[in-house]
Design an enzyme around this catalytic site. Structure first.
Site, PDB file in Angstrom:
ATOM      1  N   LYS A  73       0.362  -3.126  29.264  1.00 31.80           N
ATOM      2  CA  LYS A  73       1.037  -2.661  30.484  1.00 31.80           C
ATOM      3  C   LYS A  73       2.054  -3.709  30.942  1.00 31.80           C
ATOM      4  O   LYS A  73       1.791  -4.922  30.833  1.00 31.80           O
ATOM      5  CB  LYS A  73      -0.034  -2.431  31.562  1.00 31.80           C
ATOM      6  CG  LYS A  73       0.461  -1.748  32.830  1.00 31.80           C
ATOM      7  CD  LYS A  73      -0.719  -1.520  33.793  1.00 31.80           C
ATOM      8  CE  LYS A  73      -0.300  -0.847  35.080  1.00 31.80           C
ATOM      9  NZ  LYS A  73      -1.447  -0.616  36.003  1.00 31.80           N
ATOM     10  N   SER A 148      -1.496   4.193  37.603  1.00 33.01           N
ATOM     11  CA  SER A 148      -0.255   3.567  37.225  1.00 33.01           C
ATOM     12  C   SER A 148      -0.173   3.152  35.752  1.00 33.01           C
ATOM     13  O   SER A 148       0.927   2.977  35.239  1.00 33.01           O
ATOM     14  CB  SER A 148      -0.008   2.326  38.096  1.00 33.01           C
ATOM     15  OG  SER A 148      -1.010   1.365  37.887  1.00 33.01           O
ATOM     16  N   SER A 172      -6.088   3.478  38.588  1.00 36.14           N
ATOM     17  CA  SER A 172      -4.953   3.288  37.672  1.00 36.14           C
ATOM     18  C   SER A 172      -5.316   3.170  36.195  1.00 36.14           C
ATOM     19  O   SER A 172      -4.439   3.249  35.340  1.00 36.14           O
ATOM     20  CB  SER A 172      -4.128   2.069  38.084  1.00 36.14           C
ATOM     21  OG  SER A 172      -3.262   2.419  39.126  1.00 36.14           O
TER      22      SER A 172
END
Lengths: 474, 105
Positions: A73, A148, A172
């Site tokens: 990420k 996310s 997330s």
């Protein structure tokens, strides 16, 4: 004949094949880069892709992770690999040090092949707030991958990596895992170091593995977790050997089913799947009970997640306003005028809830209600080993939904907020596949602090005894 | 609907300046409305009695953590590394905006 589907291997199978030399590094990396070339443009999964790493990987055969390609990420600092947290404020930023998590994974033989898209600063639950455009769900590109950590989930779901690393504040990891039909584990707060992760909500942020199978998540977590002198909130509790105890099953465990009587879940397919999962655990020797919701803290009941929306909103925006104060455009990055709309909204509301005259009304009161959630879970975990539910009341939402509410993320994440506020570990595993849309639902298994081992055991059993994991059935 | 936490345009501009953010005039009303909506949801918390409840400080049992006040040379940035991402630098320093009026100097 080269193996052109090597990218579809699970983490453990890829490692075994590389170590046995039944698979070459060139084959694995060619297959992975090949699918990235065909699918990345369509899904907007990777923001940065490292150049061919097969030569570097080959030297890592004797390491535990054997040089496998990982997606990371974009909020993890990676030395010499651009890091933006999907915000234009960090456009062109080049980290000068490596996050603890990626440094550990690299030391164990993992290779970061790219940085994945996310909601800007991790503010959202759909990747739609990314300053670089939304990621599309590779299972069905009309839909959001969740967020996310949507890019990391998409990279796993489309086999654009062997495994991925994400982070969760409240939902997330679990939401994108559920929506993309993969496995996502949000560890206990303090189990995995936050050092070198672009901060969002510092009392909540938890990096974790996002993988094809439960066994993969167990193995990757072993190489991420543990005390870190650079993050004072990490724990000294020893890291369990998750992989070697996976097959222990659920015999003798007490498992509570939660939230299925919440209006958002009553009569839903997700609730039905959670009840089915309860039956399955009972069949394998667990004692399973349904725990009912309550508006106020009551013994033997679970406090409604409804209040957590408000608690989480206040705390997260307060912490955001403080954390994002560092972006002054002097030492690194662009100025604050480069902040996107969602970041501005969150910083401003957090500034308000922390400001003189309002901090007690909002921030302190929210922390008091948070104490009530913690006490509620403490009481439940004195009786139960695990709690099961779903991270999301339904399937992935179509692209574009997030613009409809200023609290979209908080509403989507509702079922995950209480456990995140209490710092609990949780895992999401696929628990249903809709043939028509090719979309998935997730089963969420939650445990008490540092009980990752137990939730992995239950998740592993569930995965083995059901047909919902697409890598096990294909 | 309760209007207990209605945020005015003036408040929006005030918190924007506290947060060192600029908002354009055409954004102010939408922001005020969004904040009011959000705070109305937050206000539902007031039904929960939190008298004598300690606010939470840390979720696990972690206590204050101390370390020796020593420089870790391995982890220290060189001047070059520290300045590597600075948009404006001069002779090995960060260039910052002037915050003192020239008249005051």
């Amino acid at each position: 004949m080269p193996n052109m589907t090597a990218n579809t291997l699970t983490l453990l199978d890829a490692i075994t094949a590389l170590k046995n030399k039944t698979l070459s590094y060139q084959e694995l990396y060619d297959a992975t880069y090949s699918v990235i070339r065909t699918r990345n443009k369509e899904t907007n999964t990777y923001l940065t892709i490292a150049q061919d790493k097969s030569r570097d990987a080959e030297k890592l055969r004797d390491f535990p992770l054997a040089g496998i390609p990982l997606a990371v990420k974009d909020n993890f600092l990676t030395k010499d690999l651009a890091t933006t947290a999907s915000s234009k404020v960090l456009d062109g930023f080049m980290p000068q040090y490596e996050s603890t998590v990626t440094a550990r994974v690299q030391a164990a033989g993992g290779i970061t092949i790219g940085k994945t898209n996310m909601d800007a600063w991790a503010h959202g639950s759909s990747t739609e707030t990314s300053d670089w455009g939304t990621t599309k769900n590779p299972r069905n590109t009309a839909y959001s991958p969740g967020g996310s950590s949507g890019g990391s989930a998409a990279a796993v779901a489309a086999d654009m990596c062997i495994a991925a690393i994400g982070s969760e504040t409240a939902g997330s990891i679990r939401i994108p895992a559920a929506w993309c039909g993969i496995v996502g584990l949000k560890p206990t707060y303090g189990r995995v170091s936050r050092a070198g992760v672009v901060a969002m909500g510092s009392s909540l942020d938890s990096p974790g593995p996002m993988t094809k199978t439960v066994a993969d998540a167990a193995f990757l977590l072993e190489h991420m977790a543990g005390h870190d002198t650079y993050d004072a909130t990490t724990s000294n509790v020893p890291v369990d050997a998750y992989s070697s105890t996976l097959r222990k099953g659920v015999k003798g465990l007490k498992i509570g089913i939660v939230y299925i009587d919440h209006p958002q879940l009553v009569g839903s397919k997700a609730a039905e799947c959670v009840i089915e999962a309860g039956k399955l655990f009972a069949k394998y020797g667990a004692e399973v009970e349904i725990i009912s919701l309550s508006e106020h803290v009551e013994k033997g009941k679970i406090l409604t997640p409804q209040h957590a929306i408000a608690v989480y909103t206040v705390l997260q925006r307060s912490e955001v306003s403080s954390n994002l104060a560092r972006y002054d455009g002097i030492r690194y990055g662009h100025g604050r005028e480069a902040m996107g709309g969602e970041a501005k909204r969150r910083i401003m509301l957090g500034t308000y809830t922390l400001s003189k005259g309002y901090a007690d009304k909002y921030y302190t009161h929210a922390q008091q209600v948070r104490t009530l959630y913690v006490r509620n879970f403490q009481e439940l975990f004195s009786k139960y080993d695990l709690l099961i539910s779903t991270p999301s009341p339904g399937y992935a939402l179509p692209i574009g939904e997030s613009a409809k509410s200023p609290m979209f993320g908080e509403l989507v994440d509702m079922l995950n907020e209480p456990s995140s506020l209490a710092g609990l570990p949780a895992i999401s595993v696929p628990c249903y596949h809709d043939e028509k849309t090719n979309l998935y639902l997730g089963l969420c298994i939650m445990g008490n602090h540092f009980q990752e081992e137990k939730l992995l055991q239950a998740a592993y059993l569930y995965e083995q005894q059901t047909k919902w994991n697409s890598w096990r059935t294909s | 609907m309760s209007n207990s936490s209605s945020i005015t345009s003036q408040t929006v501009l005030h918190i924007a300046s506290l947060a060192k953010l600029t908002v354009t005039t055409d954004q102010v009303d939408a922001l005020a409305q969004g904040f009011s909506e959000t705070l109305n949801v937050v206000d539902t918390l007031s039904i929960i009695d939190t008298k004598n409840i300690e606010p939470l400080h840390v979720v696990t049992d972690t206590k204050n953590v101390w370390r020796e006040d020593e420089v870790d040379a391995q982890r220290m940035f060189t001047q070059e590394q520290a300045l590597a991402n600075a948009p404006k630098k001069h002779n090995g320093y960060f260039v910052v905006e002037q915050v003192i009026d020239q008249d005051d100097a």
